[in-house]
Design a protein around this motif. Structure first.
Motif, short mmCIF file in Angstrom:
data_model
loop_
_atom_site.label_atom_id
_atom_site.label_comp_id
_atom_site.label_asym_id
_atom_site.label_seq_id
_atom_site.Cartn_x
_atom_site.Cartn_y
_atom_site.Cartn_z
N ARG A 41 1.07 -1.19 0.00
CA ARG A 41 -0.02 -0.13 0.03
C ARG A 41 0.67 1.17 -0.08
O ARG A 41 2.04 1.28 -0.37
N GLY A 42 0.36 2.39 0.69
CA GLY A 42 1.18 3.57 0.44
C GLY A 42 2.42 3.31 1.17
O GLY A 42 2.40 2.88 2.14
N ARG A 47 -0.42 -4.15 5.79
CA ARG A 47 -1.29 -4.24 6.89
C ARG A 47 -0.87 -5.54 7.76
O ARG A 47 -0.67 -6.36 7.20
N SER A 60 0.47 -1.17 10.58
CA SER A 60 1.01 -1.47 9.31
C SER A 60 2.64 -1.51 9.56
O SER A 60 3.17 -0.84 10.56
N ASP A 96 -2.33 -8.73 4.51
CA ASP A 96 -2.10 -8.31 3.00
C ASP A 96 -1.75 -9.42 2.09
O ASP A 96 -1.75 -9.37 1.01
#
Length: 97
Positions: A41-42, A47, A60, A96
């Protein structure tokens, strides 16, 4: 995927009063990165659910120079009477993957 490891608590140099982390060992970080692929992700984060002593929380992990870093919030440090340089036993489940 769940991993367990021991690692010292360290303070982020940019925010020394509030931000503390444990480093995910390089071999575990490498495996997570290989498995994660497009799930990142960003900022390359993933996660996770983390467990240290009696504390379990969702957060995260973030990539760094030598692998992922897991932020350890104040409530967790307090519940475990943990301070910078203390070695903590971590159980980490990557959500994730």
């Amino acid at each position: 995927m769940t991993y367990e490891f021991d690692a010292p608590l360290w303070r982020w140099s940019a925010r020394t009063e509030t931000w503390t982390f444990v480093s995910v060992p390089p071999e575990i970080s490498d495996e997570i990165l290989d498995l994660a692929g497009p799930a990142v992700r960003g900022f390359g984060s993933l996660r996770v659910e983390a467990e240290i002593g009696p504390s379990t929380w969702r957060t995260s992990i973030f990539p760094g120079e030598s692998g992922y870093a897991l932020p350890v919030k104040k409530a967790v440090r307090t519940a475990n009477a943990a301070d910078v340089d203390d070695v903590l036993h971590v159980r980490l489940t990557v959500l994730d993957l």
